[in-house]
Design an enzyme around this catalytic site. Structure first.
Site, PDB file in Angstrom:
ATOM      1  NE  ARG A  15      34.807  11.574  47.427  1.00 47.35           N
ATOM      2  CZ  ARG A  15      34.616  12.026  48.652  1.00 47.35           C
ATOM      3  NH1 ARG A  15      34.406  13.304  48.849  1.00 47.35           N
ATOM      4  NH2 ARG A  15      34.633  11.204  49.695  1.00 47.35           N
ATOM      5  CG  LEU A  17      42.083  15.135  39.981  1.00 46.90           C
ATOM      6  CD1 LEU A  17      43.563  14.917  39.723  1.00 46.90           C
ATOM      7  CD2 LEU A  17      41.375  15.486  38.679  1.00 46.90           C
ATOM      8  CE  LYS A  18      36.957  16.027  48.427  1.00 47.50           C
ATOM      9  NZ  LYS A  18      36.392  17.358  48.229  1.00 47.50           N
ATOM     10  CB  ILE A 445      18.965  33.351  55.027  1.00 48.13           C
ATOM     11  CG1 ILE A 445      19.113  34.824  54.625  1.00 48.13           C
ATOM     12  CG2 ILE A 445      18.449  32.563  53.848  1.00 48.13           C
ATOM     13  CD1 ILE A 445      17.806  35.556  54.342  1.00 48.13           C
ATOM     14  N   GLY A 446      18.385  31.454  57.876  1.00 50.77           N
ATOM     15  CA  GLY A 446      18.090  30.119  58.414  1.00 50.77           C
ATOM     16  C   GLY A 446      19.236  29.453  59.141  1.00 50.77           C
ATOM     17  CB  SER A 447      22.244  27.697  58.074  1.00 46.30           C
ATOM     18  OG  SER A 447      22.796  28.580  57.150  1.00 46.30           O
ATOM     19  CG  HIS A 708      29.031  34.643  49.426  1.00 44.83           C
ATOM     20  ND1 HIS A 708      27.952  35.455  49.156  1.00 44.83           N
ATOM     21  CD2 HIS A 708      28.632  33.379  49.166  1.00 44.83           C
ATOM     22  CE1 HIS A 708      26.955  34.703  48.721  1.00 44.83           C
ATOM     23  NE2 HIS A 708      27.344  33.443  48.721  1.00 44.83           N
TER      24      HIS A 708
HETATM   25  N1  GLN Z   1      18.003  28.234  54.692  1.00 45.51           N
HETATM   26  C1  GLN Z   1      19.227  27.953  54.022  1.00 45.51           C
HETATM   27  C2  GLN Z   1      20.394  28.399  54.898  1.00 45.51           C
HETATM   28  O1  GLN Z   1      20.272  29.358  55.560  1.00 45.51           O
HETATM   29  C3  GLN Z   1      19.311  28.638  52.677  1.00 45.51           C
HETATM   30  C4  GLN Z   1      20.546  28.266  51.916  1.00 45.51           C
HETATM   31  C5  GLN Z   1      20.602  28.754  50.493  1.00 45.51           C
HETATM   32  O2  GLN Z   1      19.905  29.649  50.102  1.00 45.51           O
HETATM   33  N2  GLN Z   1      21.436  28.198  49.684  1.00 45.51           N
HETATM   34  O3  GLN Z   1      21.436  27.818  54.900  1.00 45.51           O
HETATM   35 ZN    ZN Z   2      20.815  31.726  49.830  1.00 47.11          ZN
END
Ligand code: GLN
Ligand code: ZN
Length: 772
Positions: A15, A17-18, A445-447, A708
């Site tokens: 890697r 170049l990275k 969503i989880g994390s 994001h």
């Molecule tokens: N459960 C995952 C998280 O929360 C879902 C990640 C994803 O959708 N890419 O990180």
């Molecule tokens: Zn997601």
């Protein structure tokens, strides 16, 4: 019979170049140093290809970031917002280039990056060209010429690679209304002609035009534009040898167009779509050579020489040796550099290694096949063939690969395996009784944030600087803190936070039989970002529970329901190198059964809600629409196999993070998850229209918080989004959640944002009560 290569990975076996790009971005090295490293990598790759015996070696396949962006710069398709930094002489051409790729936020500028999207159905992301109605093009960069000259000075008359004009236009996007980008061809073509002229002047004999859209669904206008392109080039340059490269699918209905182009050679992908060989051989005119993409450029398995030779022989019989070229199916950009870098038995055993072939090894395969087909270098080639036959035979029979129990289980799958006991209405009643959640239930969503600290613990256990029990204690503490936070802020359905996971596929792959990981099998994903996909080499099964420990632990310390968190079979498949000795659908069903076992264990452990993430279902859609139904059939089935083992009262969630559902909404509904959470906030709930129009029957959590961005959304803007959702979907079906997992966010913004989000849900509930 010539051999050629369509492109070589530029990132470097280590890697290089990275690292160099990242060092340049952080100011650790100068632009001269970065340019020198780039040159070194190019020379190294050319030398390697030369030593392997490849006849036509590509140039201009190198890029500091992305080959599509290089081309935008070459033809002067630079969006106006970059003018100012380009005109301010204070920074270099390289900086302008990276500004387009990554945005530019310094020296008083704040300019956004160009958009990035997936390169066809690969995991490589390119920078999307931006087109305007009055778009003009001029030859702005001579990168392709300079690299040709560089190779020439090195003693190689290379084959420059250019994305063909029509494919380039189709890869882009109109940034204003009132025109279609294909109309720009007339203005674009002269710039290509100028560039070709310069290459010809420097002594180029062959040029490779990548025309991947010839293997996709295109309309008449686009077909005509392709024909016009090559007519235009041929008229201007009657002697240059043009090779048109197609890949990732078959020519199908574009076959007659492809073989009628006034070019020297046509490259076809006979790995991905071997069915096209006969048709191509029937249609090919006498003046056209055929490049056979027989070595898989998308996967890491050793070639089956006998099979490839039968393809080549078939072609030789019809068109003769002289008109055949042998090559990988596509650019080798999509595979890791060199299997010889895998030296650790703990990762890849010698046995598994004999089944694999990375970019460097694939070059040798190309050359050996030519020798075998051409009866050259017979003694050496014959030995290679014998070994190849033996290795492949051993792989076929290996006890590591085949597990009859798994195969039997897959064949025993019935409609019932893939169906919940009762329909959603009945299930919903049971779940309401069991969970007793308020209207507009809130969840994530989880994390939760994967801080540097959390990641450092993982690194430390790997280096034996932390014992397993120390690591566990740290994770327990982190999980407990996260549970307490969720209780305090008032979330209804909690999660454990996923702190024990490095990556949502790797975490499962590491615990499943049939998977291995490489030490150095890096593939460029975008810019300097590389991924190391797991390798699924054998029948997949789950020796032991994978997530029960952490989910159970989290549930044991709270009275609120904790949602178990799994990655779905399609996503695991999609983000791995998948075995090529059985259909992908079979492998996917095997993974589905492994996940199903995990679901059952979670339910037995008292977990009442289980989420199976499938963020990759959409990207797995085949490039050609006629192949969609078959894919959707097995992929949706795999999800259902993984989720249908539970009782009615256990609630199944799924999560997807993209925003185009219109064309697959029926299939999403067929997944029959009790709750689906989706990314929505950036599109301002627009995508909910698909669900509303369809009258989507199950529960939906449209994301109200864009994860994001570090920005903390306000309660009132989330109330606005939810109110909008409320007009489209009955309130009884709505959930409140962020767009996706929070692992890339920081704790302080996460805490503030979730507080606002829970506040928004409460405000919605109050509004509802007031209405009644
Ligand atoms: N459960 C995952 C998280 O929360 C879902 C990640 C994803 O959708 N890419 O990180
Ligand atoms: Zn997601």
């Amino acid at each position: 019979m010539l051999t050629h290569n369509l492109g070589y990975p530029r990132i470097g076996g280590n890697r290089e170049l990275k690292k160099a790009c990242e060092n340049y971005w952080s100011g650790k090295i100068t632009s001269e140093e970065l340019l020198a490293i780039g040159k070194e990598l190019r020379l190294k790759n050319w030398k390697l290809q030369q030593e392997s015996g490849i006849d036509l070696i590509p140039s201009n396949d190198f890029s500091f970031y992305d080959q599509v962006l290089d081309l935008s710069l070459t033809v002067g398709a630079v969006p106006d917002r970059y003018r100012e930094i380009i005109e301010s002489k204070s920074n270099s051409e390289l900086d302008h280039y990276f500004a387009m790729a990554r945005g530019y936020q310094k020296d008083g500028f704040d300019i956004t990056a160009m958009e990035m999207t997936k390169w066809f159905d690969t995991n490589y992301h390119y920078i999307v060209p931006e087109f305007y109605k009055n778009q003009s093009f001029t030859l702005k960069s001579l990168k392709a010429v300079n690299e040709f000259v560089e190779a020439k000075e090195f003693g190689i008359t290379s084959k420059p690679v250019l994305i063909a004009p029509v494919s380039y236009l189709l890869l882009g996007k109109e940034k204003e209304e009132g025109f279609h980008r294909i109309e720009l061809l007339e203005k674009l073509l002269p710039v290509y002609l100028e560039l070709i002229g310069k290459l010809v002047n420097e002594g180029a004999e062959w040029i490779q035009f990548d025309e991947p859209f010839l293997a996709l669904d295109i309309n008449e206008t686009e077909k005509n534009a392709i024909a016009k392109t090559y007519d235009g080039i041929r008229a201007e340059f009657p002697h240059i040898k043009i090779l048109v490269a197609t890949y990732f699918d078959g020519l199908k209905d574009n076959l007659s167009l492809a073989v009628s182009l006034p070019v020297c050679a046509l490259h076809v992908d006979v790995v991905r779509y071997p069915e096209q060989l006969q048709d191509v051989l029937t249609a090919i005119p006498e003046n056209l050579s055929l490049s056979l993409g027989v070595i898989d450029g998308r996967n890491i398995w050793k070639n089956d020489y006998k099979n490839s030779l039968s393809i080549i022989d078939k072609a030789v019989k019809v068109i003769g040796k002289d008109r055949i070229l042998i090559a990988p199916s596509c650019s080798l950009l999509h595979v890791p550099c060199d299997l010889e870098n895998e030296t650790n038995e703990a990762f890849l055993t010698t046995e598994i290694k004999t089944w694999l072939s990375f970019a460097k090894q694939k070059l040798t395969e190309v050359v050996t096949l030519r020798q075998l087909a051409n009866s050259e270098n017979i003694t050496v080639a014959a030995v290679a063939l014998q070994r190849n036959i033996e290795d492949n035979a051993k792989r076929k029979k290996s006890a590591l690969i085949h597990d009859d129990n798994v195969k039997d289980r897959v064949s025993a799958i019935t409609d019932d395996t893939a169906r919940r006991k009762n329909n959603f209405t009945i299930r919903k009643a049971f779940q309401e009784q069991e969970l007793n959640l308020p209207l507009y239930p809130t969840t994530t969503i989880g994390s939760f944030p994967q801080t540097t600290e959390v990641r450092s613990w993982r690194a430390k256990v790997k280096k034996d600087e932390l014992t397993k029990s120390q690591y566990e204690a740290l994770l327990k503490k982190e999980t407990e803190d996260t549970i307490r936070f969720q209780e305090e802020v008032g979330l209804d359905v909690l999660v454990h936070g996923e702190f024990e996971r490095n990556d949502m596929v790797e975490y499962f792959g590491e615990q499943l039989d049939g998977f291995v990981f490489t030490q150095n099998g890096w593939v460029q994903s975008y810019g300097s970002r590389c991924v190391k996909p797991p390798v699924i080499f054998g029948d997949v099964s789950r020796p032991e529970p994978m997530t029960v420990f952490w989910t159970k632990y989290a549930q044991s310390i709270t009275d609120k329901p904790v949602k178990g968190m799994l990655t779905g079979p399609v996503t695991i498949l999609q983000w791995s190198f998948v075995r090529d000795d059985q259909p992908r659908s079979q492998t996917c069903l095997q993974i589905a059964l492994a996940i199903r076992d995990e679901v059952a264990d979670l339910e037995n452990a008292g977990i009442k809600i289980i989420q199976i993430d499938e963020p990759a279902i959409r990207e797995g859609l085949p490039l050609r629409k006629d192949e969609w139904p078959q894919y959707l059939d097995w992929s949706i089935k795999a999800f259902r196999v993984s989720s249908s083992v539970v009782e009615d009262a256990t609630q199944i969630h799924t999560h997807m993070c993209y925003s185009e559902f219109n064309d697959i909404i029926q299939d999403i509904a067929d997944m029959d998850a009790d709750v689906i959470t989706i990314e929505c906030s950036r599109s301002q709930m627009e995508l909910l229209d698909a669900f509303a129009n369809f009258k989507y029957p199950n529960d939906i959590g449209p994301g109200v918080y864009d994860i994001h961005s570090p920005r903390v959304p306000t309660k009132s803007e989330m109330v606005d989004l939810l109110s909008k959702a409320d007009t489209l979907i009955p309130s009884s079906q709505l959930w409140v959640n962020p767009d996706c997992g929070l692992k890339t966010r920081h704790w302080d913004e996460t805490k503030k944002a979730l507080k606002q989000m829970v506040g928004a849900a409460k405000a919605m509930r109050e509004k509802k009560t007031a209405e009644v």
